[in-house]
Write an enzyme that holds these catalytic residues in place. Structure first.
Site, short mmCIF file in Angstrom:
data_model
loop_
_atom_site.label_atom_id
_atom_site.label_comp_id
_atom_site.label_asym_id
_atom_site.label_seq_id
_atom_site.Cartn_x
_atom_site.Cartn_y
_atom_site.Cartn_z
N CYS A 228 0.81 -1.22 0.00
CA CYS A 228 0.00 0.00 0.00
C CYS A 228 0.84 1.27 0.00
O CYS A 228 0.31 2.35 0.20
CB CYS A 228 -0.92 -0.01 1.20
N CYS B 87 1.44 -4.94 8.04
CA CYS B 87 1.30 -3.50 7.80
C CYS B 87 0.11 -2.99 8.59
O CYS B 87 -0.98 -3.55 8.51
CB CYS B 87 1.09 -3.26 6.31
N CYS C 47 12.29 -10.11 10.08
CA CYS C 47 12.61 -10.93 8.92
C CYS C 47 11.47 -10.76 7.93
O CYS C 47 10.36 -11.23 8.16
CB CYS C 47 12.75 -12.38 9.38
ZN LIG Z 1 0.00 -1.72 3.87
#
Ligand SMILES: [Zn+2]
Length: 92
Positions: free
Chosen positions: A8, A54, A77
């Site tokens: 995004c 995220c 990681c």
């Molecule tokens: Zn995102």
């Protein structure tokens, strides 16, 4: 300077905090901002790991392990397929 961003386009990691972990995966000691990512306990495959996602789009990024270098002691990681690499503008 390179910025590692999620699908995004949220900046999540930065090349200055990247390190060579020897795993072949992009590895970082910390995100750009504390609230850029969120964490979820992942018990898949019989292991207890912490998944990192995220915080903007909930996209899976990878896992974080408590065996990274100082000062954070963490190793993020990151699955390179879930990230894009961009050259940051100088004013960031
Ligand atoms: Zn995102």
């Amino acid at each position: 300077m390179l910025q590692y961003t999620a699908i995004c386009n949220t900046p999540l990691f930065d090349s200055t905090i990247k390190f060579e972990s020897g795993t072949g995966w992009p590895s970082f000691t910390q995100p750009i901002k504390e609230n850029a990512i969120k964490y979820k306990k992942d018990t898949a495959f019989g292991m207890v790991r912490v998944e990192v996602m995220c915080n903007t789009c909930d996209g899976h990024l990878g896992h974080v392990f408590p065996d990274g270098p100082e000062p954070s002691g963490l190793r993020y990681c990151i699955n390179s397929e879930s990230m894009k690499i961009e050259t940051a503008s100088a004013d960031l």
